[in-house]
Design an enzyme around this catalytic site. Structure first.
Site, PDB file in Angstrom:
ATOM      1  N   CYS A 108      -2.223   9.385   2.157  1.00 11.52           N
ATOM      2  CA  CYS A 108      -1.832   8.660   0.896  1.00 11.52           C
ATOM      3  C   CYS A 108      -2.799   8.987  -0.219  1.00 11.52           C
ATOM      4  O   CYS A 108      -2.491   9.224  -1.320  1.00 11.52           O
ATOM      5  CB  CYS A 108      -1.664   7.517   0.916  1.00 11.52           C
ATOM      6  SG  CYS A 108      -3.020   6.521   1.789  1.00 11.52           S
ATOM      7  N   GLU A 121       0.888  -1.078   0.086  1.00 13.87           N
ATOM      8  CA  GLU A 121       0.081  -0.106   0.012  1.00 13.87           C
ATOM      9  C   GLU A 121       0.796   1.198   0.019  1.00 13.87           C
ATOM     10  O   GLU A 121       1.549   1.541   1.138  1.00 13.87           O
ATOM     11  CB  GLU A 121      -0.779   0.037   1.211  1.00 13.87           C
ATOM     12  CG  GLU A 121      -1.879  -1.234   1.494  1.00 13.87           C
ATOM     13  CD  GLU A 121      -3.018  -1.090   0.433  1.00 13.87           C
ATOM     14  OE1 GLU A 121      -3.292  -0.082  -0.296  1.00 13.87           O
ATOM     15  OE2 GLU A 121      -3.826  -2.096   0.332  1.00 13.87           O
TER      16      GLU A 121
HETATM   17  P1  NAD Z   1       8.722   4.691   4.545  1.00 13.96           P
HETATM   18  O1  NAD Z   1       8.495   3.834   3.357  1.00 13.96           O
HETATM   19  O2  NAD Z   1       9.735   5.533   4.611  1.00 13.96           O
HETATM   20  O3  NAD Z   1       8.589   3.770   5.784  1.00 13.96           O
HETATM   21  C1  NAD Z   1       7.411   2.713   5.894  1.00 13.96           C
HETATM   22  C2  NAD Z   1       7.713   1.639   7.046  1.00 13.96           C
HETATM   23  O4  NAD Z   1       8.706   0.847   6.105  1.00 13.96           O
HETATM   24  C3  NAD Z   1       8.355   2.343   8.108  1.00 13.96           C
HETATM   25  O5  NAD Z   1       8.042   1.283   9.417  1.00 13.96           O
HETATM   26  C4  NAD Z   1      10.058   1.935   7.843  1.00 13.96           C
HETATM   27  O6  NAD Z   1      10.693   1.691   9.171  1.00 13.96           O
HETATM   28  C5  NAD Z   1       9.874   0.474   7.141  1.00 13.96           C
HETATM   29  N1  NAD Z   1      10.878   0.345   6.011  1.00 13.96           N
HETATM   30  C6  NAD Z   1      11.610   1.076   5.536  1.00 13.96           C
HETATM   31  N2  NAD Z   1      12.509   0.543   4.696  1.00 13.96           N
HETATM   32  C7  NAD Z   1      12.108  -0.680   5.076  1.00 13.96           C
HETATM   33  C8  NAD Z   1      12.672  -1.900   4.160  1.00 13.96           C
HETATM   34  N3  NAD Z   1      13.684  -1.975   3.345  1.00 13.96           N
HETATM   35  N4  NAD Z   1      12.251  -3.327   4.733  1.00 13.96           N
HETATM   36  C9  NAD Z   1      11.329  -3.144   5.604  1.00 13.96           C
HETATM   37  N5  NAD Z   1      10.646  -2.146   6.085  1.00 13.96           N
HETATM   38  C10 NAD Z   1      11.489  -1.104   5.827  1.00 13.96           C
HETATM   39  O7  NAD Z   1       7.279   5.460   4.332  1.00 13.96           O
HETATM   40  P2  NAD Z   1       6.888   6.815   5.317  1.00 13.96           P
HETATM   41  O8  NAD Z   1       7.718   7.858   5.096  1.00 13.96           O
HETATM   42  O9  NAD Z   1       6.849   6.144   6.809  1.00 13.96           O
HETATM   43  O10 NAD Z   1       5.472   6.975   5.088  1.00 13.96           O
HETATM   44  C11 NAD Z   1       4.970   7.625   3.894  1.00 13.96           C
HETATM   45  C12 NAD Z   1       4.611   6.926   2.490  1.00 13.96           C
HETATM   46  O11 NAD Z   1       3.508   6.113   2.949  1.00 13.96           O
HETATM   47  C13 NAD Z   1       3.731   7.884   1.720  1.00 13.96           C
HETATM   48  O12 NAD Z   1       4.366   7.673   0.371  1.00 13.96           O
HETATM   49  C14 NAD Z   1       2.444   7.694   1.694  1.00 13.96           C
HETATM   50  O13 NAD Z   1       1.760   7.914   0.635  1.00 13.96           O
HETATM   51  C15 NAD Z   1       2.601   6.198   2.136  1.00 13.96           C
HETATM   52  N6  NAD Z   1       1.385   5.689   2.765  1.00 13.96           N
HETATM   53  C16 NAD Z   1       0.457   4.853   1.827  1.00 13.96           C
HETATM   54  C17 NAD Z   1      -0.698   4.400   2.396  1.00 13.96           C
HETATM   55  C18 NAD Z   1      -1.829   3.313   1.587  1.00 13.96           C
HETATM   56  O14 NAD Z   1      -2.439   2.919   2.112  1.00 13.96           O
HETATM   57  N7  NAD Z   1      -1.479   3.515   0.288  1.00 13.96           N
HETATM   58  C19 NAD Z   1      -1.382   4.888   3.766  1.00 13.96           C
HETATM   59  C20 NAD Z   1      -0.358   5.597   4.378  1.00 13.96           C
HETATM   60  C21 NAD Z   1       0.820   6.045   3.949  1.00 13.96           C
END
Ligand code: NAD
Length: 478
Positions: free
Chosen positions: A257, A223
């Protein structure tokens, strides 16, 4: 006070493995409870979590600076709606599903059984630190799995409160629901130990998670980010469209998002629309998470740089920009920004801003709006606005997005009967809906021979020409 987030010490890879072993053991106990029992226990756990609402609200407020109204409704009531849907519909969704079969199998039963996968790894972002992790844990647990939750390192505390309450109730086997603190590397370790991963976050991290999952042939649901195009036709209901654009963009300070990122307005309506939007933005009350504030702060420091870079780029390329002033850099407070006369080559129109910046662009026709709306790698949410609902609905079918609305914004998440997710770079798979609960289970195909109990089938050994011809004749009528 400067905003520091909540970076707690992360756990090691070995600790993740130990936690996973405990989760696995707990899951074998949990999966043997009847579905009714699991539902009953989760409802009781939720009652305890809901009773701790003031503490949870305060924690989220400290970590994110969101207005209290948004914490109460979007984060906590949102989970309540998810819980209501899945506890009410779990029996129907997860019951064995009989399937059709060839007529000469009349003496056998064939059906699909939904078997829990084992450990579900939930990896979640900072923008909705309660709604996303707790909401996704609900269907994962009801369907008989353990959950390892890796919340964002930036906003882990409300998930830790939930873990603490779960433990205190004693209603779930010890270790069934665990919160694992740490950064992306810890997230990767959680993914390694899980049987299925539901990842919510940026497209860049999602791709890394998908690559690692592919190596181990693990199911993964992604997502990811979005770039919501709002298509406003000349006959749009103006007042509602204006208020929707402003709420759809500035709710959660633009860090949603599915939030409106680009508005395409038919040129006949453009002057009235932009004037009304500017006025509406001025009426927003900004503060630090009070009862009567509409707009909070940014949650994640890097977003401040992104917002500033997008606004500078828009200014340099000739857009009319108002707002976007940094009120207090340490507190991550930035005023709501309006970008008028935006163009597709600007960052505000092509990259996810994920902040309080509303970009508006005039278009000559609905066809031009549709072409520009689809000219993006993202495909999460979109909306079409017109008093002619049938026309808007027809146009919405051509928008490349997993979630489309007509004359509405940001509502899909709490209509849990709708699958939620994106196409293109916005993700893979769907949460919510019946399928979004079944995905936490392996479909196990069951075939039961009922009678006669002790006779062999005629297609078993020994073969003969006559038997072969008879079988071929039978299959013609299958
Ligand atoms: P991010 O990708 O930086 O981090 C998300 C999570 O993934 C965190 O817990 C992080 O520690 C973890 N993570 C990072 N790298 C990883 C890896 N290699 N392996 C496993 N885990 C890893 O995102 P963010 O900055 O926390 O969130 C913002 C983004 O989330 C925006 O792009 C937003 O659009 C998206 N988002 C999407 C939805 C949806 O339902 N489509 C909902 C909310 C937010």
């Amino acid at each position: 006070m400067a905003v520091s987030g909540t970076i707690l010490p992360g756990v090691s890879k070995e600790q993740v493995q130990e936690r996973a072993a405990a989760a696995r053991q707990a899951q074998t106990v949990w999966a043997r409870y009847t579905l009714s029992e699991r539902v009953r226990r989760l409802r009781a756990v939720w009652a305890e979590i809901d009773a701790a609402r003031p503490r949870i609200v305060e924690t989220i407020r400290e970590e994110t600076g969101k207005p209290v109204a948004e914490i109460e409704t979007m984060e906590i009531d949102g989970v309540s709606l998810i819980l209501t849907y899945f506890t009410r519909h779990a029996h129907r969704i997860l019951k064995d599903r009989p399937v059709s079969k060839p007529w000469f199998f009349f003496n056998k039963r064939a059906y699909v059984r939904h078997v829990p996968r084992g450990i579900i790894g939930l990896i979640t972002p900072w923008n909705m630190p309660f709604l996303i992790p707790v909401g996704d844990a609900v269907p994962a647990l009801i369907s008989g799995n353990a959950v390892l939750l890796k919340p964002s390192e930036w906003t882990p505390r409300s998930a830790l409160i939930v873990e603490e309450i779960v433990k205190a109730t004693g209603l779930l086997p010890e270790g069934l629901f665990q919160v694992i603190i740490g950064d992306g590397a810890v997230g990767a370790a959680v993914a390694d130990e899980s049987d299925m991963i539901l990842f919510t976050g940026s497209t860049a991290s999602g791709k890394k998670v998908a690559r690692a999952a592919a190596e181990r042939l693990k199911p993964v649901v992604l997502e990811l980010g979005g770039k919501h195009p709002m298509i406003v036709l000349r006959d749009a209901p103006l007042e509602r469209a204006v208020k929707a654009a402003v709420w759809g963009r500035f709710a959660n300070s633009g860090q949603i998002c599915v939030g409106v990122e680009r508005v395409f307005v038919e040129e006949e309506l453009y002057p009235r629309f932009t004037e009304a939007v500017a006025k509406e933005i001025k009426s927003l009350r900004q503060g630090e998470g009070g009862e009567d504030t509409d707009l909070g702060r940014l949650i994640f420091p890097r977003q401040l740089e992104v917002v500033q870079a997008h606004l500078e780029d828009a200014r340099a390329k000739g857009a009319r920009v108002t707002g976007g002033e940094i009120i207090d850099a340490e507190k991550l407070l930035v005023s709501p920004a309006l970008v008028l006369d935006a163009r597709p080559d600007m960052k505000v129109m092509s990259e996810e801003t994920f902040g309080p910046v509303l970009a508006v662009m005039p278009v000559r026709s609905p066809e031009e709006a549709l072409r520009l709306a689809n000219d993006t790698p993202f495909g999460l949410a979109a909306s079409v606005w017109s008093r002619d609902v049938a026309r808007a609905e027809a146009l919405s079918a051509f928008v490349e997005a997993g979630l489309v609305s007509v004359n509405d914004v940001l509502s899909h998440y709490v209509v849990c009967s709708l699958p939620f997710g994106g196409v293109k770079d916005s993700g893979l798979g769907r949460r919510h809906s019946d399928e979004g609960m079944r995905m936490f289970c392996q479909p196990q195909s069951v075939l039961v021979h009922e009678w006669p109990p002790n006779l062999p089938e005629m297609w078993w050994f020994p073969y003969s020409r006559m038997k072969t011809r008879l079988i071929s004749w039978m299959t013609r009528f299958a």
